[in-house]
Design a protein around this motif. Structure first.
Motif, PDB file in Angstrom:
ATOM      1  N   ILE A 248     -27.219   9.875  22.639  1.00 48.77           N
ATOM      2  CA  ILE A 248     -26.102  10.841  22.649  1.00 48.77           C
ATOM      3  C   ILE A 248     -25.027  10.424  21.646  1.00 48.77           C
ATOM      4  O   ILE A 248     -24.581  11.238  20.826  1.00 48.77           O
ATOM      5  N   PHE A 249     -24.632   9.160  21.682  1.00 51.34           N
ATOM      6  CA  PHE A 249     -23.584   8.702  20.757  1.00 51.34           C
ATOM      7  C   PHE A 249     -24.021   8.819  19.299  1.00 51.34           C
ATOM      8  O   PHE A 249     -23.238   9.216  18.437  1.00 51.34           O
ATOM      9  N   SER A 250     -25.273   8.470  19.016  1.00 45.93           N
ATOM     10  CA  SER A 250     -25.717   8.535  17.614  1.00 45.93           C
ATOM     11  C   SER A 250     -25.723   9.981  17.118  1.00 45.93           C
ATOM     12  O   SER A 250     -25.371  10.254  15.962  1.00 45.93           O
ATOM     13  N   GLU A 251     -26.075  10.939  17.994  1.00 48.17           N
ATOM     14  CA  GLU A 251     -26.069  12.355  17.591  1.00 48.17           C
ATOM     15  C   GLU A 251     -24.645  12.870  17.414  1.00 48.17           C
ATOM     16  O   GLU A 251     -24.352  13.605  16.466  1.00 48.17           O
ATOM     17  N   TRP A 252     -23.751  12.490  18.315  1.00 48.57           N
ATOM     18  CA  TRP A 252     -22.343  12.886  18.173  1.00 48.57           C
ATOM     19  C   TRP A 252     -21.748  12.332  16.882  1.00 48.57           C
ATOM     20  O   TRP A 252     -21.121  13.058  16.110  1.00 48.57           O
ATOM     21  N   VAL A 253     -21.958  11.040  16.648  1.00 50.28           N
ATOM     22  CA  VAL A 253     -21.364  10.380  15.478  1.00 50.28           C
ATOM     23  C   VAL A 253     -21.928  10.961  14.180  1.00 50.28           C
ATOM     24  O   VAL A 253     -21.200  11.194  13.208  1.00 50.28           O
ATOM     25  N   SER A 254     -23.229  11.244  14.181  1.00 48.25           N
ATOM     26  CA  SER A 254     -23.855  11.859  13.001  1.00 48.25           C
ATOM     27  C   SER A 254     -23.203  13.212  12.681  1.00 48.25           C
ATOM     28  O   SER A 254     -22.879  13.502  11.516  1.00 48.25           O
ATOM     29  N   ALA A 255     -22.990  14.021  13.715  1.00 46.46           N
ATOM     30  CA  ALA A 255     -22.369  15.348  13.511  1.00 46.46           C
ATOM     31  C   ALA A 255     -20.927  15.202  13.027  1.00 46.46           C
ATOM     32  O   ALA A 255     -20.496  15.910  12.104  1.00 46.46           O
ATOM     33  N   ILE A 256     -20.185  14.269  13.640  1.00 46.21           N
ATOM     34  CA  ILE A 256     -18.779  14.079  13.249  1.00 46.21           C
ATOM     35  C   ILE A 256     -18.682  13.580  11.805  1.00 46.21           C
ATOM     36  O   ILE A 256     -17.825  14.027  11.033  1.00 46.21           O
ATOM     37  N   ASN A 257     -19.582  12.692  11.416  1.00 52.07           N
ATOM     38  CA  ASN A 257     -19.567  12.185  10.035  1.00 52.07           C
ATOM     39  C   ASN A 257     -19.850  13.289   9.014  1.00 52.07           C
ATOM     40  O   ASN A 257     -19.319  13.271   7.902  1.00 52.07           O
ATOM     41  N   LYS A 258     -20.693  14.258   9.393  1.00 53.41           N
ATOM     42  CA  LYS A 258     -20.966  15.386   8.489  1.00 53.41           C
ATOM     43  C   LYS A 258     -19.694  16.177   8.185  1.00 53.41           C
ATOM     44  O   LYS A 258     -19.510  16.702   7.086  1.00 53.41           O
ATOM     45  N   VAL A 259     -18.815  16.269   9.190  1.00 51.28           N
ATOM     46  CA  VAL A 259     -17.598  17.086   9.049  1.00 51.28           C
ATOM     47  C   VAL A 259     -16.445  16.286   8.450  1.00 51.28           C
ATOM     48  O   VAL A 259     -15.563  16.851   7.805  1.00 51.28           O
ATOM     49  N   THR A 260     -16.458  14.961   8.631  1.00 52.62           N
ATOM     50  CA  THR A 260     -15.303  14.147   8.201  1.00 52.62           C
ATOM     51  C   THR A 260     -15.562  13.305   6.955  1.00 52.62           C
ATOM     52  O   THR A 260     -14.679  12.573   6.514  1.00 52.62           O
ATOM     53  N   HIS A 261     -16.749  13.417   6.370  1.00 56.33           N
ATOM     54  CA  HIS A 261     -17.134  12.492   5.286  1.00 56.33           C
ATOM     55  C   HIS A 261     -16.177  12.532   4.097  1.00 56.33           C
ATOM     56  O   HIS A 261     -16.018  11.543   3.387  1.00 56.33           O
ATOM     57  N   ASP A 262     -15.504  13.670   3.871  1.00 51.32           N
ATOM     58  CA  ASP A 262     -14.616  13.783   2.704  1.00 51.32           C
ATOM     59  C   ASP A 262     -13.138  13.597   3.076  1.00 51.32           C
ATOM     60  O   ASP A 262     -12.256  13.845   2.258  1.00 51.32           O
ATOM     61  N   LEU A 263     -12.863  13.161   4.309  1.00 53.52           N
ATOM     62  CA  LEU A 263     -11.479  13.028   4.758  1.00 53.52           C
ATOM     63  C   LEU A 263     -11.053  11.561   4.776  1.00 53.52           C
ATOM     64  O   LEU A 263     -11.859  10.672   5.050  1.00 53.52           O
ATOM     65  N   VAL A 264      -9.773  11.321   4.524  1.00 49.34           N
ATOM     66  CA  VAL A 264      -9.207   9.971   4.615  1.00 49.34           C
ATOM     67  C   VAL A 264      -9.083   9.617   6.093  1.00 49.34           C
ATOM     68  O   VAL A 264      -8.413  10.313   6.857  1.00 49.34           O
ATOM     69  N   LYS A 265      -9.744   8.539   6.508  1.00 50.66           N
ATOM     70  CA  LYS A 265      -9.808   8.185   7.935  1.00 50.66           C
ATOM     71  C   LYS A 265      -8.427   7.902   8.541  1.00 50.66           C
ATOM     72  O   LYS A 265      -8.172   8.197   9.698  1.00 50.66           O
ATOM     73  N   ASP A 266      -7.514   7.292   7.733  1.00 50.94           N
ATOM     74  CA  ASP A 266      -6.190   6.926   8.271  1.00 50.94           C
ATOM     75  C   ASP A 266      -5.378   8.151   8.670  1.00 50.94           C
ATOM     76  O   ASP A 266      -4.483   8.063   9.511  1.00 50.94           O
ATOM     77  N   ASN A 267      -5.652   9.285   8.041  1.00 52.79           N
ATOM     78  CA  ASN A 267      -4.880  10.506   8.283  1.00 52.79           C
ATOM     79  C   ASN A 267      -5.663  11.506   9.128  1.00 52.79           C
ATOM     80  O   ASN A 267      -5.380  12.695   9.129  1.00 52.79           O
ATOM     81  N   LEU A 268      -6.680  11.006   9.838  1.00 55.18           N
ATOM     82  CA  LEU A 268      -7.568  11.896  10.585  1.00 55.18           C
ATOM     83  C   LEU A 268      -7.143  11.992  12.052  1.00 55.18           C
ATOM     84  O   LEU A 268      -6.821  10.990  12.683  1.00 55.18           O
ATOM     85  N   LEU A 269      -7.157  13.210  12.567  1.00 54.17           N
ATOM     86  CA  LEU A 269      -6.872  13.466  13.972  1.00 54.17           C
ATOM     87  C   LEU A 269      -8.082  14.202  14.551  1.00 54.17           C
ATOM     88  O   LEU A 269      -8.586  15.144  13.931  1.00 54.17           O
ATOM     89  N   ILE A 270      -8.544  13.762  15.716  1.00 53.79           N
ATOM     90  CA  ILE A 270      -9.737  14.357  16.322  1.00 53.79           C
ATOM     91  C   ILE A 270      -9.406  14.862  17.728  1.00 53.79           C
ATOM     92  O   ILE A 270      -8.939  14.095  18.576  1.00 53.79           O
ATOM     93  N   GLY A 271      -9.634  16.152  17.952  1.00 56.11           N
ATOM     94  CA  GLY A 271      -9.469  16.739  19.285  1.00 56.11           C
ATOM     95  C   GLY A 271     -10.837  17.101  19.829  1.00 56.11           C
ATOM     96  O   GLY A 271     -11.646  17.709  19.122  1.00 56.11           O
TER      97      GLY A 271
END
Length: 286
Positions: free
Chosen positions: A45-68
């Protein structure tokens, strides 16, 4: 501009996208929906969630990222701990999901915020949907289950009325998809999967079933919703798409009970939870 991602986690999927906080809408080019089996073990479950989140956030600066993240309950939303002991996500029981995701995504736990899925639907409708500008709002999601939520002008809360007493059972038994399936089988001896299939059936049977549903739904409003004194009722979920078929009788029943409640149907449906999770995270940031 704040980099923000809204996530809707269900028993069979994760749906997510970047959200534009100024336009109050999903950035559609970033939209991802992946199948996730809630009965798999924790690591899968975690690997599938993280894979999906990385697809959406790969071009974003992690320090300025907010996740709801919109999650079903029972769940400790403040601390990010799953309290689901039966059915879906059973292998995540008492796991600190906030901690696990922060570690795997290389972000701070302060960047991740959880909200109940029914409340997220309402937050999304207030933020960028059909009830912008209203202060006291009651919301229902009518689908495989019954979701109930109230917005008090500041935050949406999960009202958890699905298992409240109603007729000779509980509310959800009369207002969710299974009621249509069971009643249609009782009347015809045949099977349908829900309201979408019902719309292909003869008008007489449609009318009979939708009239009965209108009576139950209005009865629910009279018994439970009017106590909140909402300015407006917002309806989401798949059954809401069939609202024109039971609207007239539903409103007539409310009027008979001296309830003059404007009704809004979700315009963004599944996207409401994504928008709502993102807007909730923004509120928590402020």
């Amino acid at each position: 501009m704040q980099n923000i991602v809204g996530i809707d986690i269900g028993g069979s999927h994760i749906t997510l996208a970047q959200v534009d906080p100024e336009k109050r809408e999903i950035i559609s080019s970033t939209y991802v929906r992946e199948h996730v089996n809630a009965f798999d073990d924790k690591e899968v479950i975690f690997s599938e969630w993280v894979s999906a989140i990385n697809k959406v956030t790969h071009d974003l600066v992690k320090d300025n990222l907010l996740i709801g993240i919109a999650m079903p309950g029972p769940f400790d939303y403040e601390n990010g701990v799953s309290l689901m002991q039966q059915g879906k996500f059973i292998d995540l029981y008492q796991v600190n999901i906030k901690e696990e995701l922060a570690k795997r995504l290389s972000v701070s736990q302060d960047q991740i915020h959880f909200v109940n899925d029914a409340a997220a639907f309402m937050e999304g409708e207030v933020f960028g949907g059909c009830v912008k500008g209203f202060k006291n709002i009651f919301g229902v999601t009518l689908g495989t289950g019954l979701g109930t939520t109230f917005y008090n002008g500041e935050y949406a809360t999960d009202e958890d009325l699905w298992d409240s007493p109603f007729k000779d059972s509980i509310c959800e038994d009369y207002l969710a998809t299974r009621w249509f399936v069971n009643y249609y089988a009782e009347l015809t001896g045949e099977q349908i999967s829900g309201t979408k299939e019902l719309l292909d059936k003869p008008v007489e049977i449609q009318t009979r079933i939708f009239d009965e549903y209108a009576d139950s739904f209005s009865g629910f409003v009279v018994k439970y919703v009017k106590n909140y004194e909402p300015e407006v009722l917002v309806i989401g979920g798949n059954i809401a798409k069939a609202y024109p078929y039971f609207e007239k009788r539903f409103i007539q029943n409310l009027t008979k009970n001296n309830i003059n409640l404007p009704v809004r149907i979700s315009a963004i449906f599944e996207d409401a939870a994504i928008l709502g999770a993102a807007s909730y995270a923004l509120k928590k940031l402020k």
